[in-house]
Design a protein around this motif. Structure first.
Motif, PDB file in Angstrom:
ATOM      1  N   VAL A 131      15.339 -49.317  49.743  1.00 49.37           N
ATOM      2  CA  VAL A 131      16.193 -50.500  49.835  1.00 49.37           C
ATOM      3  C   VAL A 131      15.952 -51.144  51.196  1.00 49.37           C
ATOM      4  O   VAL A 131      16.065 -50.481  52.228  1.00 49.37           O
ATOM      5  N   ALA A 132      15.607 -52.419  51.193  1.00 46.38           N
ATOM      6  CA  ALA A 132      15.267 -53.113  52.435  1.00 46.38           C
ATOM      7  C   ALA A 132      16.299 -54.187  52.758  1.00 46.38           C
ATOM      8  O   ALA A 132      16.962 -54.731  51.870  1.00 46.38           O
ATOM      9  N   GLY A 133      16.418 -54.468  54.024  1.00 49.92           N
ATOM     10  CA  GLY A 133      17.190 -55.620  54.487  1.00 49.92           C
ATOM     11  C   GLY A 133      16.259 -56.546  55.218  1.00 49.92           C
ATOM     12  O   GLY A 133      15.308 -56.102  55.875  1.00 49.92           O
TER      13      GLY A 133
ATOM     14  N   VAL B 283       8.729 -58.853  53.317  1.00 52.09           N
ATOM     15  CA  VAL B 283       9.026 -57.842  52.290  1.00 52.09           C
ATOM     16  C   VAL B 283       7.727 -57.286  51.712  1.00 52.09           C
ATOM     17  O   VAL B 283       7.561 -56.072  51.557  1.00 52.09           O
ATOM     18  N   HIS B 284       6.795 -58.180  51.390  1.00 49.27           N
ATOM     19  CA  HIS B 284       5.520 -57.737  50.819  1.00 49.27           C
ATOM     20  C   HIS B 284       4.694 -56.921  51.807  1.00 49.27           C
ATOM     21  O   HIS B 284       3.832 -56.131  51.400  1.00 49.27           O
ATOM     22  N   ALA B 285       4.935 -57.101  53.093  1.00 56.24           N
ATOM     23  CA  ALA B 285       4.152 -56.400  54.110  1.00 56.24           C
ATOM     24  C   ALA B 285       4.684 -55.004  54.423  1.00 56.24           C
ATOM     25  O   ALA B 285       4.056 -54.272  55.205  1.00 56.24           O
ATOM     26  N   LEU B 286       5.801 -54.599  53.838  1.00 52.80           N
ATOM     27  CA  LEU B 286       6.328 -53.251  54.068  1.00 52.80           C
ATOM     28  C   LEU B 286       5.331 -52.202  53.557  1.00 52.80           C
ATOM     29  O   LEU B 286       4.580 -52.467  52.606  1.00 52.80           O
ATOM     30  N   PRO B 287       5.330 -51.024  54.150  1.00 48.56           N
ATOM     31  CA  PRO B 287       4.397 -49.975  53.710  1.00 48.56           C
ATOM     32  C   PRO B 287       4.534 -49.651  52.229  1.00 48.56           C
ATOM     33  O   PRO B 287       3.557 -49.305  51.567  1.00 48.56           O
ATOM     34  N   GLU B 288       5.751 -49.749  51.710  1.00 49.83           N
ATOM     35  CA  GLU B 288       6.005 -49.512  50.279  1.00 49.83           C
ATOM     36  C   GLU B 288       6.935 -50.616  49.784  1.00 49.83           C
ATOM     37  O   GLU B 288       7.933 -50.934  50.425  1.00 49.83           O
ATOM     38  N   MET B 289       6.566 -51.213  48.632  1.00 50.83           N
ATOM     39  CA  MET B 289       7.404 -52.279  48.090  1.00 50.83           C
ATOM     40  C   MET B 289       8.788 -51.729  47.745  1.00 50.83           C
ATOM     41  O   MET B 289       8.906 -50.764  46.997  1.00 50.83           O
ATOM     42  N   PRO B 290       9.851 -52.315  48.287  1.00 48.66           N
ATOM     43  CA  PRO B 290      11.194 -51.809  47.989  1.00 48.66           C
ATOM     44  C   PRO B 290      11.600 -52.078  46.547  1.00 48.66           C
ATOM     45  O   PRO B 290      11.045 -52.959  45.886  1.00 48.66           O
ATOM     46  N   LYS B 291      12.568 -51.304  46.079  1.00 46.82           N
ATOM     47  CA  LYS B 291      13.121 -51.519  44.743  1.00 46.82           C
ATOM     48  C   LYS B 291      14.248 -52.555  44.772  1.00 46.82           C
ATOM     49  O   LYS B 291      14.605 -53.120  43.735  1.00 46.82           O
ATOM     50  N   HIS B 292      14.820 -52.762  45.959  1.00 49.36           N
ATOM     51  CA  HIS B 292      15.911 -53.722  46.100  1.00 49.36           C
ATOM     52  C   HIS B 292      15.876 -54.287  47.514  1.00 49.36           C
ATOM     53  O   HIS B 292      15.539 -53.585  48.464  1.00 49.36           O
ATOM     54  N   VAL B 293      16.240 -55.573  47.624  1.00 47.91           N
ATOM     55  CA  VAL B 293      16.243 -56.253  48.923  1.00 47.91           C
ATOM     56  C   VAL B 293      17.576 -56.954  49.131  1.00 47.91           C
ATOM     57  O   VAL B 293      18.087 -57.624  48.227  1.00 47.91           O
ATOM     58  N   PHE B 294      18.132 -56.799  50.325  1.00 43.91           N
ATOM     59  CA  PHE B 294      19.271 -57.598  50.765  1.00 43.91           C
ATOM     60  C   PHE B 294      18.752 -58.591  51.798  1.00 43.91           C
ATOM     61  O   PHE B 294      18.066 -58.211  52.745  1.00 43.91           O
ATOM     62  N   VAL B 295      19.076 -59.877  51.610  1.00 39.04           N
ATOM     63  CA  VAL B 295      18.623 -60.898  52.546  1.00 39.04           C
ATOM     64  C   VAL B 295      19.823 -61.679  53.055  1.00 39.04           C
ATOM     65  O   VAL B 295      20.764 -61.972  52.316  1.00 39.04           O
ATOM     66  N   ASP B 296      19.785 -62.007  54.325  1.00 41.27           N
ATOM     67  CA  ASP B 296      20.865 -62.782  54.926  1.00 41.27           C
ATOM     68  C   ASP B 296      20.787 -64.233  54.464  1.00 41.27           C
ATOM     69  O   ASP B 296      19.712 -64.830  54.444  1.00 41.27           O
ATOM     70  N   GLY B 297      21.933 -64.810  54.080  1.00 43.89           N
ATOM     71  CA  GLY B 297      21.966 -66.219  53.702  1.00 43.89           C
ATOM     72  C   GLY B 297      22.332 -66.449  52.257  1.00 43.89           C
ATOM     73  O   GLY B 297      22.834 -65.554  51.572  1.00 43.89           O
ATOM     74  N   ARG B 298      22.038 -67.661  51.787  1.00 42.70           N
ATOM     75  CA  ARG B 298      22.400 -68.070  50.422  1.00 42.70           C
ATOM     76  C   ARG B 298      21.253 -67.944  49.428  1.00 42.70           C
ATOM     77  O   ARG B 298      21.475 -67.964  48.220  1.00 42.70           O
ATOM     78  N   ASP B 299      20.031 -67.879  49.913  1.00 42.30           N
ATOM     79  CA  ASP B 299      18.866 -67.996  49.038  1.00 42.30           C
ATOM     80  C   ASP B 299      18.205 -66.656  48.777  1.00 42.30           C
ATOM     81  O   ASP B 299      17.922 -65.902  49.710  1.00 42.30           O
ATOM     82  N   LYS B 300      17.940 -66.377  47.510  1.00 46.90           N
ATOM     83  CA  LYS B 300      17.185 -65.184  47.142  1.00 46.90           C
ATOM     84  C   LYS B 300      15.698 -65.426  47.390  1.00 46.90           C
ATOM     85  O   LYS B 300      15.246 -66.566  47.502  1.00 46.90           O
TER      86      LYS B 300
END
Length: 258
Positions: free
Chosen positions: A50-52, A132-149
């Motif tokens: 899970v990434a932020g 997000v794509h540059a992480l060593p392993e693609m996360p299964k879920h992402v939390f992002v700050d703001g209104r836009d996914k």
């Protein structure tokens, strides 16, 4: 014997205590720190990593937007994580080192040229998705700050004010902020006189004064209003001639022919 009711009423009224002024409503504002609660709930459901992610640099007049994505280690979460804007410079630097030592993270940069081409919102979302794509392993879920996914292959939740709510977003905000601040200090060496190392490109009075005095640098965002005004002052654009404009050479030639 007849009792004077009016006098007794007056006496009774005079014995009443005056009403006390209303006391002001005292409210205590409690500022809570970001928690790992949302990430842990996903982990219990078997969703991991899970990434932020968060960005720094949407508001400045100069420099890039820097985005970061962070996957915190549930067993080694740095203490004191918070929205980077609520931390001192020294504390941000300390947490930056702790996050880098204990977490998986990545950084992506949207250049000034991309901001000019795509606009600041699209450039920021591009950088966030790229981080997000540059992480060593693609996360299964992402939390992002703001209104836009984000445009990512995994599930994504946009959390307004997320850097003050979700621990992994707070960590990403620290990575993005410290990285961008260091980049702006490097740009200050390339373009002295603007004070990039002090204000990091934001529209503070010192920056606006330097921009008006020196004109835009190659690192200023072309279409931001103060930059446009400074460019027109230092590099005025000549008016394009229309069909009824007669230039000096044509007018002289016409006079000689006559």
């Amino acid at each position: 014997m007849i009792r004077d009711k009016s006098n007794s009423t007056v006496k009774t009224a005079s014995k009443k205590k005056p009403a006390e002024p209303a006391r002001p409503d005292k409210r205590v504002i409690v500022v809570t720190r970001p928690s790992f609660r949302r990430e842990r709930a996903l982990i219990k459901r078997g969703v991991w990593p899970v990434a932020g992610c968060d960005e720094a640099g949407r508001g400045p007049l100069a420099g890039p937007v820097v985005a970061a994505a962070v996957v915190l280690d549930p067993n080694r979460i740095p203490k004191g994580l918070d929205d980077s804007k609520r931390l001192t410079v020294e504390r941000r630097e300390e947490l930056f080192e702790e996050i880098c030592a204990t977490s998986a993270f990545s950084v992506a940069v949207a250049s000034r040229a991309r901001i000019d081409r795509d606009n600041i919102l699209r450039a920021s979302l591009w950088a966030l998705a790229r981080a997000v794509h540059a992480l060593p392993e693609m996360p299964k879920h992402v939390f992002v700050d703001g209104r836009d996914k984000l445009a990512t292959p995994c599930d994504c939740d946009a959390v307004i004010g997320g850097d003050g709510i979700v621990a992994s977003i707070a960590a990403a905000s620290i990575i993005a902020k410290v990285t961008r601040d260091r980049l702006m200090c490097a740009l200050a060496l390339d373009c002295p006189g603007y004070g990039f190392a002090q204000h990091k490109g934001y529209a503070v009075p010192e920056h606006l004064e330097a921009l008006d005095r020196l004109g835009p640098s190659s690192h200023h965002r072309t279409f931001f209003a103060p930059v446009v005004a400074a460019r027109l002052k230092h590099f005025p654009v000549p008016a394009e001639p229309d069909l009824f404009t007669i230039d000096a050479e044509s007018e002289a030639a016409a006079s000689e022919a006559a």
